[in-house]
Enzyme design. Structure first.
Site, PDB file in Angstrom:
ATOM      1  N   MET A  30      -9.874   4.227  -8.444  1.00 44.62           N
ATOM      2  CA  MET A  30     -11.394   3.345  -8.623  1.00 44.62           C
ATOM      3  C   MET A  30     -11.844   3.099  -6.837  1.00 44.62           C
ATOM      4  SD  MET A  30     -11.598   2.086 -12.096  1.00 44.62           S
ATOM      5  CE  MET A  30     -10.440   0.322 -11.964  1.00 44.62           C
ATOM      6  N   HIS A  37      -2.202   3.041  -3.477  1.00 49.23           N
ATOM      7  CA  HIS A  37      -3.171   4.730  -3.718  1.00 49.23           C
ATOM      8  C   HIS A  37      -2.663   5.693  -2.223  1.00 49.23           C
ATOM      9  CE1 HIS A  37      -6.104   1.577  -4.743  1.00 49.23           C
ATOM     10  NE2 HIS A  37      -5.638   2.047  -6.258  1.00 49.23           N
ATOM     11  N   LYS A 150       2.597   1.809 -11.369  1.00 50.79           N
ATOM     12  CA  LYS A 150       1.921   0.346 -11.956  1.00 50.79           C
ATOM     13  C   LYS A 150       1.043   0.179 -12.871  1.00 50.79           C
ATOM     14  CE  LYS A 150      -0.746  -3.022 -10.522  1.00 50.79           C
ATOM     15  NZ  LYS A 150      -1.627  -2.648 -11.246  1.00 50.79           N
ATOM     16  N   VAL A 177       4.227   0.631  -5.275  1.00 50.74           N
ATOM     17  CA  VAL A 177       4.478   0.155  -4.104  1.00 50.74           C
ATOM     18  C   VAL A 177       3.882  -1.670  -3.818  1.00 50.74           C
ATOM     19  CG1 VAL A 177       3.079   0.341  -1.986  1.00 50.74           C
ATOM     20  CG2 VAL A 177       3.814   2.046  -2.808  1.00 50.74           C
ATOM     21  N   MET A 185       0.677  -4.210  -5.296  1.00 49.38           N
ATOM     22  CA  MET A 185      -0.492  -3.578  -4.493  1.00 49.38           C
ATOM     23  C   MET A 185      -1.316  -3.484  -5.509  1.00 49.38           C
ATOM     24  SD  MET A 185       0.192  -2.354  -1.361  1.00 49.38           S
ATOM     25  CE  MET A 185       1.160  -3.029   0.079  1.00 49.38           C
ATOM     26  N   SER A 187      -5.857  -3.460  -5.728  1.00 49.97           N
ATOM     27  CA  SER A 187      -7.427  -3.878  -5.188  1.00 49.97           C
ATOM     28  C   SER A 187      -7.738  -5.061  -6.237  1.00 49.97           C
ATOM     29  CB  SER A 187      -8.173  -2.830  -5.902  1.00 49.97           C
ATOM     30  OG  SER A 187      -7.605  -1.465  -6.064  1.00 49.97           O
TER      31      SER A 187
HETATM   32  P1  AMP Z   1      -6.583   2.511 -10.056  1.00 42.55           P
HETATM   33  O1  AMP Z   1      -7.547   2.468  -8.305  1.00 42.55           O
HETATM   34  O2  AMP Z   1      -6.075   0.724  -9.845  1.00 42.55           O
HETATM   35  O3  AMP Z   1      -7.855   2.738 -10.868  1.00 42.55           O
HETATM   36  O4  AMP Z   1      -6.169   2.977  -9.120  1.00 42.55           O
HETATM   37  C1  AMP Z   1      -5.306   4.594  -9.016  1.00 42.55           C
HETATM   38  C2  AMP Z   1      -3.964   4.341  -9.123  1.00 42.55           C
HETATM   39  O5  AMP Z   1      -3.408   4.167  -7.801  1.00 42.55           O
HETATM   40  C3  AMP Z   1      -3.614   4.826 -10.268  1.00 42.55           C
HETATM   41  O6  AMP Z   1      -2.651   5.606 -10.694  1.00 42.55           O
HETATM   42  C4  AMP Z   1      -2.996   3.851  -9.925  1.00 42.55           C
HETATM   43  O7  AMP Z   1      -1.582   3.374 -11.012  1.00 42.55           O
HETATM   44  C5  AMP Z   1      -2.528   3.843  -8.548  1.00 42.55           C
HETATM   45  N1  AMP Z   1      -1.654   2.715  -7.650  1.00 42.55           N
HETATM   46  C6  AMP Z   1      -2.251   1.326  -8.085  1.00 42.55           C
HETATM   47  N2  AMP Z   1      -1.671   0.124  -7.452  1.00 42.55           N
HETATM   48  C7  AMP Z   1      -0.019   1.116  -6.939  1.00 42.55           C
HETATM   49  C8  AMP Z   1       0.455   0.900  -6.579  1.00 42.55           C
HETATM   50  N3  AMP Z   1       0.869  -0.335  -6.188  1.00 42.55           N
HETATM   51  N4  AMP Z   1       1.712   1.436  -6.754  1.00 42.55           N
HETATM   52  C9  AMP Z   1       1.406   3.099  -7.025  1.00 42.55           C
HETATM   53  N5  AMP Z   1       0.366   2.886  -7.131  1.00 42.55           N
HETATM   54  C10 AMP Z   1      -0.455   2.360  -7.492  1.00 42.55           C
END
Ligand code: AMP
Length: 286
Positions: A30, A37, A150, A177, A185, A187
């Site tokens: 997103m 990410h 996460k 991470v 981490m 957003s």
């Molecule tokens: P999002 O943008 O929040 O929808 O996340 C996109 C992808 O990044 C998803 O598969 C999340 O699980 C992954 N993601 C978000 N934060 C982390 C993190 N801290 N460590 C590893 N993967 C992450």
């Protein structure tokens, strides 16, 4: 790196790569990209020949009153990060490109796996997640897709959807991470003010305390949940949505941790809702 905005351009670019024999790896996001990410992108790079990232704040996975409108949108920086990381294709659809007038088909993964935990606090959330991932998988048609642990429940829902619907995609789970002080981490961390940012470390501290208690011999799930809950309750800025130890595959409640389990937390720090989790069990090292 190519940036495309339409379904047809994304489909064609990915198809062309596949047809030249390249293995396509896909990282759906997103946006508001951070090192979590990017770790997925780096992993995709090591295992695939052509890396596709999607950036789409998916309206259908947000409930009424949630943070869709104020979700951070940082497209220019995101594209720069993708470029530096050697991403081949970035797909940035608009909401009307993904959900044109007349859109009326949904993917629903039924059962406890979507009804419990996040599903009970965010009704409809996983229907939005499953639907957008199914659409993105159909558009990009990757051999592999990378998801962060996460969002553990999301990972399990997507794995189940892919299994149930025979989608020819390997779902690759990636480690969470963390910031130096343990905060996962996210957003959404950008919503936290200075005091809240300090308080937010309680999530990882609670996970670590429960893991330590398990390592010290406590196997009772309720007692382990209480260890985590006690720490969070002691933090004045935190309020708990759930603290739950579940079977790591089915997410069913368990009494005793005698095989791999997952401890999942959802905690509000002020008005910001954060989630985190860790695996607990024999042969698990966090
Ligand atoms: P999002 O943008 O929040 O929808 O996340 C996109 C992808 O990044 C998803 O598969 C999340 O699980 C992954 N993601 C978000 N934060 C982390 C993190 N801290 N460590 C590893 N993967 C992450």
């Amino acid at each position: 790196m190519r940036t495309v905005y339409s379904v047809s351009e994304a489909r064609t670019a990915s198809k062309n790569a596949r047809e030249t024999g390249m293995k396509v790896g896909f990282v759906p996001t997103m946006g508001a990209l951070h090192s979590g990410h990017m770790s997925l992108v780096h992993r995709a790079h090591t295992e695939c020949d052509y890396v596709v990232v999607s950036i789409f704040v998916n309206p259908t996975q947000f409930g009424p009153g949630e943070d869709f409108d104020r979700y951070p949108r940082t497209l220019d920086q995101d594209l720069e990060k993708c470029r530096s990381a050697g991403v081949d294709l970035v797909f940035v659809p608009s909401a009307s490109e993904m959900y044109p007038p007349g859109f009326d088909s949904w993917v629903e993964v039924k059962g406890l796996i979507t009804e419990t935990l996040e599903g009970s606090f965010r009704p409809g959330h996983f229907r939005g997640v499953a639907t957008v991932c199914a659409k993105l998988f159909n558009i990009v048609a990757p051999q592999r897709a990378y998801f962060g642990m996460k969002d553990y429940q999301q990972l399990k829902v997507i794995q189940k959807m892919v299994r149930d619907l025979d989608m020819p995609i390997d779902i690759i789970p990636c480690e969470t991470v963390r910031e130096a002080d343990g905060l996962a981490m996210s957003s959404r961390n950008s919503y936290l003010d200075f005091e809240e940012r300090r308080a937010a470390t309680v999530l990882s501290r609670a996970l670590n305390a429960a893991s330590d208690a398990f390592e010290a011999g406590q196997k009772d799930a309720t007692a382990l949940e209480e260890v985590a809950r006690g720490l969070i309750k002691a933090e004045p800025l935190a309020s708990i949505d759930y603290v739950a130890i579940r079977d790591a595959e089915s997410l069913e409640p368990i009494q005793v941790v005698d095989k791999t389990a997952v401890l999942l937390l959802a905690v509000r720090i002020g008005t910001t809702r954060l989630i985190d989790n860790c695996l607990i069990g024999p042969n698990v090292n966090i």
